[in-house]
Enzyme design. Structure first.
Site, PDB file in Angstrom:
ATOM      1  N   THR A  14      -7.387  -1.171   0.469  1.00  0.00           N
ATOM      2  CA  THR A  14      -8.607  -0.537   0.997  1.00  0.00           C
ATOM      3  C   THR A  14      -8.943   0.750   0.673  1.00  0.00           C
ATOM      4  O   THR A  14     -10.111   1.041   0.491  1.00  0.00           O
ATOM      5  CB  THR A  14      -8.544  -0.754   2.525  1.00  0.00           C
ATOM      6  OG1 THR A  14      -8.595  -1.959   3.019  1.00  0.00           O
ATOM      7  CG2 THR A  14      -9.851  -0.132   3.340  1.00  0.00           C
ATOM      8  N   THR A  94      -2.800  -1.497   2.929  1.00  0.00           N
ATOM      9  CA  THR A  94      -1.985  -1.439   4.119  1.00  0.00           C
ATOM     10  C   THR A  94      -1.284  -2.532   4.611  1.00  0.00           C
ATOM     11  O   THR A  94      -0.255  -2.419   5.179  1.00  0.00           O
ATOM     12  CB  THR A  94      -2.817  -0.991   5.194  1.00  0.00           C
ATOM     13  OG1 THR A  94      -3.592  -1.855   5.503  1.00  0.00           O
ATOM     14  CG2 THR A  94      -3.297   0.171   5.217  1.00  0.00           C
TER      15      THR A  94
HETATM   16  N1  ASP Z   1      -6.185  -6.141   2.639  1.00  0.00           N
HETATM   17  C1  ASP Z   1      -6.093  -4.471   2.458  1.00  0.00           C
HETATM   18  C2  ASP Z   1      -4.736  -4.320   1.499  1.00  0.00           C
HETATM   19  O1  ASP Z   1      -3.916  -4.445   1.884  1.00  0.00           O
HETATM   20  C3  ASP Z   1      -6.155  -3.912   3.434  1.00  0.00           C
HETATM   21  C4  ASP Z   1      -5.667  -2.440   3.376  1.00  0.00           C
HETATM   22  O2  ASP Z   1      -5.472  -1.774   2.307  1.00  0.00           O
HETATM   23  O3  ASP Z   1      -6.195  -1.765   4.592  1.00  0.00           O
HETATM   24  O4  ASP Z   1      -5.070  -4.328   0.440  1.00  0.00           O
END
Ligand code: ASP
Length: 323
Positions: A14, A94
């Site tokens: 993200t 994340t």
């Molecule tokens: N789906 C995303 C990822 O893990 C979520 C994020 O980065 O917050 O790449």
């Protein structure tokens, strides 16, 4: 005076996300903005370092695979081996951040820092958290004495072993269980409250290079104990040739009796069984006469990595706390 060199490796997530409607923080595609661009406009004081960037992957981290972990590890080791590189920062999604951090902490031996960071809002947000997190990660990497694998998010620094995503929406999405974070970033300074995490000692632990690039990992699955669990999932996994099972037990690793029966059958057919907990905090502390090893403070997703590495012959660092 020559400034230290920090390498920022991009993995996607993200923090590199783009929404078709600028300002929409819910509908976006992760892993779009090149890592070089992420380092261009950072808040706070100018970073006292020479920054280099490398795009290792550009994915939504929910889709990460072991082959990519090995590739990332190789890039981390390559950069850290250069005398003029003071540390590595990794931008990452994340969702599986704690798994990547744990994998690196179990397989990279270094006295330099490896700092993972992330964001909960995409780069196109009207108030993105990624630039601040990346700036903080650079602060941590440049802190004198920094070493080991740590995670930076929302002004807090967590060790790879303890960090866990605990919230689906909040900017401070990560916690460190019982012990709390390693410290906090205050005014572009890292105030450390505990020691830096230790890195594995590889001198007495066999040769990890024997298992590097094994893309077909042993099959290790996670099963959960819950009301009405009947063990059929375990029987089906055994029938499909599973090599190891990590059980997310209730409370302090307790198991529904029907699930336990199925696990006995799995054990008898040679499947490795480790007991973890579905509780977010506290870990498992099993009795000496427990049928299977407990994973201590390792949550199920990290214990799954530890068990897969152990089944490949690599147990030096990641063996859980037994019972
Ligand atoms: N789906 C995303 C990822 O893990 C979520 C994020 O980065 O917050 O790449």
């Amino acid at each position: 005076m020559t400034l230290p060199k920090i390498v920022v490796l991009g993995m996607g997530g993200t923090i590199a996300g783009v929404s078709p409607r600028p300002g929409d923080d819910r509908h976006y595609l992760a892993g779009q903005v090149p890592v070089a661009q992420l380092t261009e406009s950072l808040p706070g004081a100018p970073v006292p370092a020479r920054l280099m960037t490398e795009q290792v992957a550009q994915i939504d981290s929910k889709d990460i695979e072991p082959a990519l972990w090995w590739r990332l590890r190789a890039r981390v080791l390559d950069w850290l081996a250069k005398p003029d590189v003071a540390g590595v920062v990794i931008t990452h999604g994340t969702d599986t951040l704690e798994e990547t951090a744990y994998f690196l902490s179990a397989t990279v031996s270094t006295d330099k820092p490896v700092v993972l960071t992330c964001a909960m809002r995409p780069a196109t947000s009207t108030a993105p958290d990624g630039p601040r997190n990346l700036r903080d990660a650079l602060t941590v990497a440049l802190t004198p004495g920094a070493r080991g694998v740590v995670v930076v998010c929302a002004g807090e620094v967590h060790s790879a072993r303890e960090v866990q995503k605990h919230h689906t929406q909040r900017l401070d999405a990560f916690v460190s269980g019982n012990r709390g974070p390693l410290g906090a970033i205050v005014s572009d300074r890292f105030e450390i409250a505990r020691d830096w995490p230790t890195t594995p000692d590889f001198s007495s632990s066999g040769d990890i290079e024997n298992i590097v690039n094994v893309s077909m990992w042993p099959r290790v699955d996670i099963v959960t104990s819950h009301a009405g669990a009947d063990g059929r999932v375990v029987d089906a996994l055994v029938a499909h040739g599973v090599d190891g099972l990590v059980v997310a037990g209730t409370g302090n690793g307790t198991l529904h009796s029907a699930l336990a029966d199925a696990l006995w059958r799995a054990s008898a057919s040679g499947v490795a069984v480790w007991i973890s907990t579905r509780c977010a905090q506290g870990g498992v502390n099993l009795h000496d006469d427990s049928a299977w090893p407990g994973t201590g403070d390792l949550n199920p997703v990290k214990a799954r990595i530890a068990l897969a590495l152990e089944l490949m012959g690599w147990s030096a660092h990641c063996a859980p706390f037994w019972r």
